[in-house]
Design a protein around this motif. Structure first.
Motif, PDB file in Angstrom:
ATOM      1  N   HIS A   1       0.783  -1.076  -0.074  1.00 15.21           N
ATOM      2  CA  HIS A   1      -0.185   0.149  -0.037  1.00 15.21           C
ATOM      3  C   HIS A   1       0.832   1.185   0.155  1.00 15.21           C
TER       4      HIS A   1
ATOM      5  N   MET B   1       3.849   1.986   1.089  1.00 16.86           N
ATOM      6  CA  MET B   1       4.478   2.625   2.341  1.00 16.86           C
ATOM      7  C   MET B   1       5.949   2.180   2.018  1.00 16.86           C
TER       8      MET B   1
ATOM      9  N   ARG C   1       4.100   7.156   3.526  1.00 19.28           N
ATOM     10  CA  ARG C   1       3.023   6.464   2.785  1.00 19.28           C
ATOM     11  C   ARG C   1       2.879   7.478   1.519  1.00 19.28           C
TER      12      ARG C   1
ATOM     13  N   LYS D   1       2.287  -2.547 -10.069  1.00 20.35           N
ATOM     14  CA  LYS D   1       1.398  -3.335  -9.220  1.00 20.35           C
ATOM     15  C   LYS D   1       0.740  -2.323  -8.369  1.00 20.35           C
TER      16      LYS D   1
ATOM     17  N   MET E   1       3.309  -2.190   5.214  1.00 25.48           N
ATOM     18  CA  MET E   1       2.263  -2.117   6.340  1.00 25.48           C
ATOM     19  C   MET E   1       0.934  -1.648   5.394  1.00 25.48           C
ATOM     20  N   LEU E   2      -0.124  -2.531   5.742  1.00 28.90           N
ATOM     21  CA  LEU E   2      -1.390  -2.115   5.171  1.00 28.90           C
ATOM     22  C   LEU E   2      -1.788  -0.716   5.295  1.00 28.90           C
ATOM     23  N   TYR E   3      -2.730  -0.360   4.632  1.00 30.42           N
ATOM     24  CA  TYR E   3      -3.406   1.050   5.047  1.00 30.42           C
ATOM     25  C   TYR E   3      -5.008   0.658   4.865  1.00 30.42           C
TER      26      TYR E   3
ATOM     27  N   SER F   1      -3.076   3.360   9.416  1.00 28.61           N
ATOM     28  CA  SER F   1      -1.963   2.271   9.194  1.00 28.61           C
ATOM     29  C   SER F   1      -2.423   0.988   9.941  1.00 28.61           C
ATOM     30  N   GLN F   2      -1.643  -0.003   9.348  1.00 24.55           N
ATOM     31  CA  GLN F   2      -2.154  -1.293  10.024  1.00 24.55           C
ATOM     32  C   GLN F   2      -1.870  -1.583  11.420  1.00 24.55           C
ATOM     33  N   ASN F   3      -0.837  -0.806  11.898  1.00 20.18           N
ATOM     34  CA  ASN F   3      -0.394  -1.043  13.343  1.00 20.18           C
ATOM     35  C   ASN F   3      -1.241  -0.520  14.226  1.00 20.18           C
TER      36      ASN F   3
ATOM     37  N   THR G   1      -2.133 -10.631  -2.636  1.00 19.82           N
ATOM     38  CA  THR G   1      -1.625  -9.481  -2.900  1.00 19.82           C
ATOM     39  C   THR G   1      -1.637  -8.417  -2.125  1.00 19.82           C
ATOM     40  N   HIS G   2      -2.391  -8.636  -0.888  1.00 12.71           N
ATOM     41  CA  HIS G   2      -2.852  -7.592   0.249  1.00 12.71           C
ATOM     42  C   HIS G   2      -3.804  -6.588  -0.218  1.00 12.71           C
ATOM     43  N   GLU G   3      -4.049  -6.422  -1.404  1.00 10.77           N
ATOM     44  CA  GLU G   3      -5.110  -5.363  -2.048  1.00 10.77           C
ATOM     45  C   GLU G   3      -6.408  -5.360  -1.247  1.00 10.77           C
ATOM     46  N   ILE G   4      -6.770  -4.362  -0.532  1.00 15.48           N
ATOM     47  CA  ILE G   4      -7.924  -4.004   0.128  1.00 15.48           C
ATOM     48  C   ILE G   4      -9.001  -3.366  -1.013  1.00 15.48           C
TER      49      ILE G   4
END
Lengths: 998, 89
Positions: free
Chosen positions: A251, A253, A280, A449, B1-3, B13-15, B75-78
């Motif tokens: 995402h 980052m 980010r 991607k 880290m996911l958003y 953020s994921q955290n 892919t972790h795509e949300i």
């Protein structure tokens, strides 16, 4: 010492500031703006280390992040750091560095014998050699390899430096400040986008610092300086030098390591050593440029052999000649650019070009300068051990298979250029599927991607005009999407010399009868022959070849070796390079200090420290503290020379005979409010809650859905729709999440709110036969008699003007109360209790005495509720309702949970009534049985019973119910103890529970 | 880290979140007769999907709300996020 290889009229260093530094104990001088590498080269020092496997002499190969050789141990301000690239380390006054991977010295290295034993050290030799006998691995092989290998020594001291983390958000993040990065940053900034521009080197400008080009009627370098100066004045732009973006994560980052202080002798006050940025970005522009790749030839690791671009950079940025008799070996025009710079500074180079008859503006300029150029010529092997002394050269046939007659020419350096490899690491890390571009013999990014675009040389574009055009456009368009501004930017006029097509030639064949080592990976000593062996032995996948030979696995991550490795595999396998594919690029792009990754979270700061409001009182009264999760709790209060055992015994005994007070603020507290609060409790706890009257407390056990006990505690009905739940200290956060889960997702129809009130209340447990007398004095206006406040009763009281909650609950098994006041009054409450309690011989007690009291009473705590036990195991099955459903109930029907011989809590007493049983000991039937001795149970908690004055333990024991009276052994191999024991009831003291009701 | 787009708080953020597993699992109703198989499926059995997965997260360092997140496990795509009580179409 003179800087014999420093020349006048060249370089961007500050000649007004001379700096002294030490390398391998010897003092040298350099200038501000030097790297350690450029300063050493200015002093004619080429030998900096020994190679990893064969301990061959190694010099400088590059001038930046791609450097495979010049890794040193750095000493700075009393600290030491390994794995520092001399080509990246900026010089400061008093810098000290040492060579690594050599003993006793870089000039005389015993390990170099490996060089002569190399036929015994082929690819995969670790796997082949150190396999047997098995027992030799731990004792002999591993210690030997550990001593022989490695690139420096990590400090074992606590690092005094500070490291920071920073979180940042931006519209465009631009990696690299070369022509592409500058152009896109400028265009985006003009459109008002929030831009971060990151450059890993101290100077901005990238290739513009060394290339001979003209942008908008000024030199490339001046143009870059102008752009940077303007960007720095713009409030929407952050420009950062010494900052390496090393990882591209999900995402968009990205993580960047900013070297704040490494270029200074000491870190400035209040400054960190490094700062790690978590960025980010809406869009990422990768302008990371390209790295020159070598051509492979014999002894190509000899000090003095280096990339032609590095030689040019040392000359143009640092004013340093890497040699006075340079030989340039090239397959493209870049070598000529280096030769031209030598010539302009009064040095006569010889150029060997593998191509037959190339023509271009650059070559014409070289010819016009009178440079000696030999076409269809190659370097067969470098000669010289610690430094290049000459080169064996030969003409080469057009098919590049046949060498002509070998000639030897004198030279003191060989500048090699095998064309350019785009730096695609970040793009690849983002998930971009790379593609092979035939024209440049290298991979470039393919389909994006994430929101990422690669520009300029990193995208395989090697002309300045095209780079600027596409970069201005990308910066402009991407920022327009975000800010909706569209400021016209005129693209400046570019003057650059045209170059000719490079030669798809990368490896010089071995001459007949010669067995020169031709290295691919210089840091890990992987030669052409090693790859050949790996393929011969059947390795096919490039990922396997990499791991077997360690190609590209060193700290430079194969920045100069990967592509040549692929070329070789594709040639032997008779495949095209894209069919071989490349290994996966993973972060970090270049080594990052562990300190920077850890940041401020070290020592005490690795987790928060929570203290109760009474903490300062405990401190003043000689409390010895213990970590309880993130809380600090008094373990015992030391009197005179007492030790833990003596103090806790005294404290516990005083509770059993007089009265004690314990700080129980740390217990988790949750307010449960709403018309359906009772219904929620009824579903969460195993016992019944619907009929609990106002002003009463009840002990409850909650399960997970799998039937395992999750937590226990008392909950009190404060008013009609208001309950005060307590949890164990450790599970407080999990229980709140658990309740929120069921309220929000499973039973949203329940009208209940939950909120943590742990911090809002300070708690004191007052326990002992004299506790009621004390309580009466603390609350003279309340009726705290056995009738007025019965066991599990609750009332509110007035503690010298402070509103207090009084619970008659007991963990110690004695007559006991818990008083809560608002946190700010915690200390006041505590002091009043101590003051009024004096006449009853009150003593504070810590967690150790608290444990003793609960263990001998058989009350369970965290060591029994360990995530493996069900209510029955803890003798809590009486609290499991048969009439109603609750969380986890269905799981209690599992066959293992209802087995006849199910484990159960028991008491354990040593037969000698003397020997304490270590916690964690296993209970076994036969202490002489062969290993593994069948385990019947384990000791969960141990204490010294103050009631009986002998050791007592709790255990979870198989078929515990029927084991009372049995004699077993408690074995602790760790403590080397075998203790004969008797199994007794877990309720060792007051089994009928009369005291709490007295 | 996911958003992650918290439907209550916005992009975070994921955290700030903690993971809560498969969101499609339904707890059997209370006081209902449940077969061993049904109960095992509820407590233990999970598909380890590759691809689109509807899962629970709690915004534990934020609004403390449990939310549903539609994420590609490879892919972790949300794709989308939902409030706890929102129906997922």
């Amino acid at each position: 010492m003179t800087q014999a290889f420093r020349i006048e009229n060249s370089g961007l260093i500050n000649r007004d500031k001379k700096l002294s530094f030490k390398f391998n104990g010897k003092t040298y001088f350099g200038y501000e703006g030097d790297t350690l590498a450029s300063a050493l080269l200015a002093n004619g020092v080429h030998l900096v280390g020994r190679s990893f496997k064969y301990h061959r002499p190694r010099g400088f190969f590059g001038a930046g992040v791609d450097e495979p050789y010049a890794v040193v141990q750095l000493y700075r301000n009393g600290e030491t750091e390994p794995n520092i690239k001399a080509t990246e380390q900026e010089l400061f006054e008093g810098l000290e560095a040492k060579s690594v991977n050599c003993w006793p010295s870089v000039n005389f290295d015993i390990g170099a014998i490996n060089n002569f034993l190399r036929i015994f050290l082929p690819a995969g030799f670790y796997y082949k050699t150190f396999m047997w006998p098995k027992s030799f691995w731990y004792r002999i092989y591993e210690p030997f390899i550990r001593k022989a290998a490695g690139l420096g020594v990590a400090s074992i001291k606590h690092d005094k430096e500070r490291y920071e983390h920073k979180y940042e958000y931006c519209d465009l993040l631009i990696a690299g400040s070369g022509p592409s990065g500058l152009a896109s940053a400028y265009a985006a900034a003009k459109n008002g986008a929030k831009v971060i521009l990151a450059e890993d080197k101290p100077r901005f400008g990238g290739s513009l610092l060394t290339s001979d080009v003209n942008i908008g009627n000024q030199s490339g370098k001046d143009w870059a300086e102008g752009i940077i100066a303007e960007l720095k004045t713009m409030p929407n732009v952050v420009v950062k030098n010494r900052s390496q973006i090393f990882g591209y994560y999900d995402h968009n980052m990205l993580v960047m390591s900013e070297k704040v202080s490494d270029h200074l002798p000491t870190t400035k006050k209040y400054h960190p050593n490094k700062r790690l940025w978590y960025i980010r970005a809406k869009e990422v522009l990768i302008s990371s440029g390209s790295i020159e790749r070598p051509i492979v030839f014999g002894n190509n690791d000899t000090p003095g052999v280096m990339l032609s671009s590095a030689a040019k950079e040392y000359l143009k940025v640092y004013g340093v000649l890497v040699g006075r008799k340079p030989l340039v070996f090239t397959n493209n025009d870049s070598g000529y650019e280096t030769a031209i710079e030598f010539k302009k500074h009064g040095v006569d180079p010889v150029v060997l070009d593998s191509r037959k008859n190339p023509e271009s503006e650059i070559i014409d300029e070289a010819k016009n300068l009178g440079i000696n150029i030999k076409n269809s010529y190659v370097v067969v092997a470098a000669q010289g051990y610690k430094k290049v002394k000459s080169a064996d050269i030969a003409s080469i046939s057009e098919d590049k298979k046949q060498l002509g007659k070998i000639e030897n020419i004198e030279c003191d350096c060989i500048c090699v250029s095998g064309f350019w490899t785009p730096t695609i690491h970040l793009a690849s890390q983002s998930g971009n599927k790379t593609k092979f571009k035939e024209e440049i013999d290298a991979f470039i990014p393919g389909q994006s991607k994430q929101n990422e675009i690669t520009l300029g040389a990193a995208n395989g574009v090697f002309t300045l005009e095209e780079t600027l055009k596409t970069s201005f456009k990308a910066g402009s368009e991407l920022s327009k999407k975000i800010t909706e501004n569209d400021n016209e930017i005129s693209i400046p006029n570019v003057v650059e010399k045209k170059s000719s097509q490079h030669d798809k030639f990368w490896c010089v064949p071995l001459p007949k009868g010669k067995n020169y080592k031709r290295f691919l990976d210089f840091q890990n000593d992987v030669a052409v022959s090693d790859i050949e062996i790996a393929l011969r032995e059947g390795y096919r996948s490039i990922e396997h070849v990499k791991r077997y030979t360690t190609l590209g696995m060193a700290t430079d991550q194969g920045k100069t070796s990967n592509l040549n490795g692929l070329q070789l595999v594709s040639e032997i396998e008779n495949k095209v390079v894209p069919a071989v594919g490349h290994t996966t690029f993973r972060p970090p792009y270049t080594p990052v200090s562990i300190g920077a990754i850890v940041g401020r979270e070290v020592g005490k700061h690795s987790k928060p420290t929570r203290k109760s409001p009474m903490h300062s009182w405990h401190e003043k009264n000689n409390a010895v503290f213990v970590d309880a999760g993130v809380w600090l709790r008094p373990r015992y209060y030391k009197r005179g020379n007492e030790n833990l055992f003596e103090a806790s015994k005294r404290e516990a005994k005083n509770v059993r005979t007089n009265v004690g007070v314990c700080d129980v603020t740390t217990l988790g507290k949750i307010d449960v409010k709403g018309p359906d609060a009772a219904e929620l409790l009824n579903r969460v706890y195993t016992n019944a809650w619907l009929k609990l009257p106002v002003g009463k407390a009840r002990y409850g056990v909650m399960l997970r859905e799998d039937g395992i006990v999750m937590d226990d505690g008392t909950t009190t009905r404060i008013s009609e729709n208001h309950y005060h739940m307590t949890t164990t200290t450790a599970q407080a956060a999990n229980v709140l999440s658990h309740l929120e889960y069921y309220l929000q997702l499973v039973w949203p129809e329940l009208n209940v709110n939950v909120v943590s009130t742990t911090e809002q209340w300070a708690g004191a447990a007052i326990a002992g036969p004299k506790s009621r007398d004390l309580l009466q004095k603390l609350f003279p206006n309340s009726d705290v008699s056995n009738e007025g406040l019965p066991f599990m009763g609750y009332m509110e009281g007035d503690l010298f003007g402070v509103k207090a909650r009084i619970f008659r609950i007991s963990f110690s098994g004695e007559l006991a109360y818990e008083v809560n006041v608002e946190s700010d009054y915690g200390n006041f409450m505590w002091e009043k209790i101590m003051e009024v309690g004096k006449e009853f011989n009150i003593q504070p007690y810590g967690t150790e005495a608290l444990s003793t009291l609960r263990i001998e009473m058989g009350h369970v705590a965290g060591s029994e509720l360990d995530g493996r036990t069900i209510p029955f195991d803890n003798a809590l099955e009486g609290l499991v309702s048969k009439k109603k459903d609750f969380i986890g109930k269905r799981s209690l029907q599992r066959s293992a949970f209802i087995a006849e011989d199910r484990q159960r809590i028991v008491g354990v007493v040593p037969l000698d009534k003397q020997t304490s049983i270590p916690e964690g000991s296993h209970l076994v039937k036969d202490d002489k049985a062969p290993l593994p001795n069948p385990k019947l149970g384990h000791i969960s908690a141990s204490c010294w019973s103050v009631e009986y004055d002998n050791p007592f333990s709790l255990a979870i024991l198989k078929d515990g119910k029927n084991m009372i009276g049995q004699k077993l052994f408690a074995m602790s191999p760790l403590k080397n103890k075998v203790i004969p024991v008797e199994i007794v009831s877990s309720h060792y003291v007051d089994p009928k529970g009369e005291r709490v009701r007295s | 880290m996911l958003y992650i787009n918290c439907p209550h708080c916005g992009m975070r953020s994921q955290n700030e979140f903690s993971y809560g597993g498969d969101a499609s699992v339904k707890r059997p109703e209370l006081n209902k007769e449940v077969s061993d198989q049904e109960w095992d499926n509820f407590v233990y059995n999970r598909k380890s999907l590759r691809g689109k997965h509807l899962e629970l997260w709690q915004h534990i360092s934020g609004c403390r709300q449990w939310i549903k997140v539609e994420r590609d496990t490879a892919t972790h795509e949300i794709f989308r996020t939902f409030k706890a009580d929102e129906e997922v179409a």
